[in-house]
Design a protein around this motif. Structure first.
Motif, PDB file in Angstrom:
ATOM      1  N   GLN A  38      -0.320  59.294   0.482  1.00 25.19           N
ATOM      2  CA  GLN A  38      -1.679  59.306   1.031  1.00 25.19           C
ATOM      3  C   GLN A  38      -2.721  59.271  -0.081  1.00 25.19           C
ATOM      4  N   ASN A  39      -2.486  60.023  -1.154  1.00 25.87           N
ATOM      5  CA  ASN A  39      -3.404  59.970  -2.295  1.00 25.87           C
ATOM      6  C   ASN A  39      -3.362  58.590  -2.940  1.00 25.87           C
ATOM      7  N   GLY A  40      -2.169  58.002  -3.027  1.00 26.44           N
ATOM      8  CA  GLY A  40      -2.047  56.659  -3.584  1.00 26.44           C
ATOM      9  C   GLY A  40      -2.779  55.628  -2.748  1.00 26.44           C
ATOM     10  N   ALA A  41      -2.719  55.767  -1.414  1.00 26.81           N
ATOM     11  CA  ALA A  41      -3.428  54.848  -0.527  1.00 26.81           C
ATOM     12  C   ALA A  41      -4.937  54.949  -0.737  1.00 26.81           C
ATOM     13  N   LYS A  42      -5.432  56.169  -0.908  1.00 31.86           N
ATOM     14  CA  LYS A  42      -6.872  56.378  -1.152  1.00 31.86           C
ATOM     15  C   LYS A  42      -7.291  55.713  -2.464  1.00 31.86           C
ATOM     16  N   LEU A  43      -6.498  55.893  -3.510  1.00 38.40           N
ATOM     17  CA  LEU A  43      -6.811  55.285  -4.804  1.00 38.40           C
ATOM     18  C   LEU A  43      -6.741  53.759  -4.719  1.00 38.40           C
ATOM     19  N   PHE A  44      -5.759  53.257  -4.001  1.00 40.11           N
ATOM     20  CA  PHE A  44      -5.597  51.806  -3.882  1.00 40.11           C
ATOM     21  C   PHE A  44      -6.803  51.182  -3.193  1.00 40.11           C
ATOM     22  N   VAL A  45      -7.242  51.784  -2.091  1.00 38.60           N
ATOM     23  CA  VAL A  45      -8.377  51.234  -1.341  1.00 38.60           C
ATOM     24  C   VAL A  45      -9.663  51.339  -2.151  1.00 38.60           C
ATOM     25  N   ASN A  46      -9.841  52.432  -2.877  1.00 37.62           N
ATOM     26  CA  ASN A  46     -11.090  52.652  -3.605  1.00 37.62           C
ATOM     27  C   ASN A  46     -11.186  51.881  -4.909  1.00 37.62           C
ATOM     28  N   TYR A  47     -10.052  51.609  -5.560  1.00 42.02           N
ATOM     29  CA  TYR A  47     -10.104  51.010  -6.889  1.00 42.02           C
ATOM     30  C   TYR A  47      -9.460  49.626  -6.980  1.00 42.02           C
ATOM     31  N   CYS A  48      -8.434  49.374  -6.197  1.00 40.19           N
ATOM     32  CA  CYS A  48      -7.712  48.095  -6.311  1.00 40.19           C
ATOM     33  C   CYS A  48      -8.204  47.059  -5.310  1.00 40.19           C
ATOM     34  N   LEU A  49      -8.568  47.516  -4.115  1.00 37.82           N
ATOM     35  CA  LEU A  49      -8.893  46.602  -3.030  1.00 37.82           C
ATOM     36  C   LEU A  49     -10.272  45.965  -3.196  1.00 37.82           C
ATOM     37  N   ASN A  50     -10.975  46.302  -4.263  1.00 39.14           N
ATOM     38  CA  ASN A  50     -12.257  45.653  -4.532  1.00 39.14           C
ATOM     39  C   ASN A  50     -12.072  44.217  -5.017  1.00 39.14           C
ATOM     40  N   CYS A  51     -11.000  43.982  -5.776  1.00 38.69           N
ATOM     41  CA  CYS A  51     -10.730  42.643  -6.322  1.00 38.69           C
ATOM     42  C   CYS A  51      -9.415  42.062  -5.811  1.00 38.69           C
ATOM     43  N   HIS A  52      -8.422  42.914  -5.635  1.00 39.13           N
ATOM     44  CA  HIS A  52      -7.104  42.468  -5.178  1.00 39.13           C
ATOM     45  C   HIS A  52      -6.983  42.676  -3.672  1.00 39.13           C
ATOM     46  N   SER A  53      -6.220  41.804  -3.032  1.00 43.71           N
ATOM     47  CA  SER A  53      -5.919  41.979  -1.617  1.00 43.71           C
ATOM     48  C   SER A  53      -4.483  42.459  -1.463  1.00 43.71           C
ATOM     49  N   ALA A  54      -4.166  42.889  -0.253  1.00 41.77           N
ATOM     50  CA  ALA A  54      -2.791  43.230   0.124  1.00 41.77           C
ATOM     51  C   ALA A  54      -2.577  42.632   1.507  1.00 41.77           C
ATOM     52  N   SER A  55      -2.564  41.316   1.541  1.00 45.14           N
ATOM     53  CA  SER A  55      -2.644  40.584   2.801  1.00 45.14           C
ATOM     54  C   SER A  55      -1.392  40.687   3.668  1.00 45.14           C
ATOM     55  N   SER A  56      -0.338  41.325   3.174  1.00 42.50           N
ATOM     56  CA  SER A  56       0.859  41.513   3.991  1.00 42.50           C
ATOM     57  C   SER A  56       0.887  42.900   4.636  1.00 42.50           C
ATOM     58  N   MET A  57      -0.159  43.682   4.444  1.00 42.23           N
ATOM     59  CA  MET A  57      -0.205  45.047   4.948  1.00 42.23           C
ATOM     60  C   MET A  57      -1.412  45.238   5.858  1.00 42.23           C
ATOM     61  N   ARG A  58      -1.182  45.864   7.006  1.00 39.02           N
ATOM     62  CA  ARG A  58      -2.269  46.234   7.914  1.00 39.02           C
ATOM     63  C   ARG A  58      -2.631  47.701   7.704  1.00 39.02           C
ATOM     64  N   TYR A  59      -3.896  48.017   7.934  1.00 41.62           N
ATOM     65  CA  TYR A  59      -4.333  49.399   7.779  1.00 41.62           C
ATOM     66  C   TYR A  59      -3.561  50.339   8.696  1.00 41.62           C
ATOM     67  N   ASN A  60      -3.273  49.890   9.924  1.00 40.97           N
ATOM     68  CA  ASN A  60      -2.602  50.790  10.857  1.00 40.97           C
ATOM     69  C   ASN A  60      -1.161  51.096  10.453  1.00 40.97           C
ATOM     70  N   LYS A  61      -0.611  50.331   9.521  1.00 45.26           N
ATOM     71  CA  LYS A  61       0.732  50.633   9.014  1.00 45.26           C
ATOM     72  C   LYS A  61       0.728  51.924   8.220  1.00 45.26           C
ATOM     73  N   LEU A  62      -0.461  52.351   7.772  1.00 44.87           N
ATOM     74  CA  LEU A  62      -0.568  53.589   7.013  1.00 44.87           C
ATOM     75  C   LEU A  62      -0.280  54.815   7.869  1.00 44.87           C
ATOM     76  N   LYS A  63      -0.158  54.616   9.170  1.00 49.26           N
ATOM     77  CA  LYS A  63       0.260  55.726  10.028  1.00 49.26           C
ATOM     78  C   LYS A  63       1.683  56.150   9.699  1.00 49.26           C
ATOM     79  N   ASP A  64       2.455  55.250   9.086  1.00 49.67           N
ATOM     80  CA  ASP A  64       3.826  55.581   8.700  1.00 49.67           C
ATOM     81  C   ASP A  64       3.882  56.593   7.568  1.00 49.67           C
ATOM     82  N   ILE A  65       2.769  56.773   6.838  1.00 48.44           N
ATOM     83  CA  ILE A  65       2.753  57.767   5.767  1.00 48.44           C
ATOM     84  C   ILE A  65       1.956  59.009   6.186  1.00 48.44           C
ATOM     85  N   GLY A  66       1.798  59.175   7.491  1.00 49.68           N
ATOM     86  CA  GLY A  66       1.230  60.411   8.019  1.00 49.68           C
ATOM     87  C   GLY A  66      -0.247  60.391   8.324  1.00 49.68           C
TER      88      GLY A  66
END
Length: 283
Positions: free
Chosen positions: A41-69
């Motif tokens: 969950q902390n990694g997801a927060k860091l990824f969205v705040n710092y990586c997702l500004n320039c890089h995409s993760a087009s194979s992942m949906r936000y709702n898939k993050l429900k799998d990590i709680g």
């Protein structure tokens, strides 16, 4: 012959493990946290705040993050900032055309980067990401002001530099130098120090009677070691999330594999006893 083959394979694995990075820099072992929900969950927060500004993760949906709680509400409140929906892909707003104009190239999609950087029988993609994000250093000779030990001359700036804090880098390289015409090669030790602002000082000195091989050592000196320790912990979480994102079913796959092995073991025991019972009168 067999001993030689085994030795060759061992040497190949050692070389692959040591020089998996683009620049041949040895990779650190990333802490395994893929089964730690708080880390993911902390990694997801860091990824969205710092990586997702320039890089995409087009194979992942936000709702898939429900799998990590995470719940839909937590995803909306903490990870969606520009009107995206929970069911949307994790795409970046920047267009490829803009990326080409601003950075000279389109930043790679990070959906499966952890798997793409894995080396067969060598370091994992997690090791690559973990080491790469911890080996940025200031370098005024680069257009971005940053360089990296794992990926020399990288075009990406250090997006998390404020979390890591200022550091000084000292590198020591031992290499051969061509002599004058007809003269043998000599060895030289080059010590380069990059200060916290990225300005470098270089000292080269000849080394007599050296019979080793070319080497390269690097050492960081942090202004605030406690801040760097916290940063390393965050990078371990970010690495774990990117590893999970590359294969969200990996923990289930491991559990399934263990279950299958236990079933086969039990089946073998039952079959063995049935076989013994069937043939006991024949003997």
């Amino acid at each position: 012959m067999i001993k030689k083959l085994i030795g060759a394979v061992a040497l190949l694995l050692a070389c692959t493990s040591t020089f998996a990075a683009e620049g041949g820099f040895p990779l650190d072992k990333a802490p395994y946290r893929v089964n730690d929900m708080s880390s993911l969950q902390n990694g997801a927060k860091l990824f969205v705040n710092y990586c997702l500004n320039c890089h995409s993760a087009s194979s992942m949906r936000y709702n898939k993050l429900k799998d990590i709680g995470l719940t839909d509400q937590q995803i909306k409140e903490s990870l969606l900032f520009t009107g995206e929906k929970v069911g949307d892909m994790m795409n970046v707003a920047m267009t490829p055309k803009d990326a080409k104009q601003w950075f000279g190239t389109t930043p790679p999609d990070l959906s499966v980067i952890a798997r793409a950087k894995s080396v067969n029988a060598g370091p994992s993609g997690s090791d690559y990401i973990y080491t790469y994000l911890r080996t940025f250093y200031r370098d005024t000779s680069r257009a971005t002001g940053w360089n990296n030990l794992v990926f020399p001359a990288v075009g990406m700036p250090h997006a998390l530099w404020e979390r890591q804090g200022p550091r000084e880098l000292t590198t020591v390289a031992m290499h051969e130098v061509e002599g004058a015409e007809g003269a043998p090669k000599t060895w030289e030790r080059v010590t380069t120090v990059y200060d916290a602002q990225g300005f470098s000082t270089v000292k080269a000195e000849p080394v007599a009677n050296y019979h080793g091989h070319a080497t390269f050592d690097a050492k960081f000196k942090a202004a605030t070691p406690a801040q760097v320790a916290t940063y390393d912990n965050d990078i371990a979480d970010l690495t774990a999330f990117m590893s999970w994102m590359a294969e969200p079913v990996q923990t289930f796959r491991v559990r399934l594999g263990v279950g299958v092995m236990l079933f086969l073991l039990l089946f073998f025991l039952v079959t063995w006893r049935l076989n013994a019972s069937y043939w006991k009168h024949v003997r």
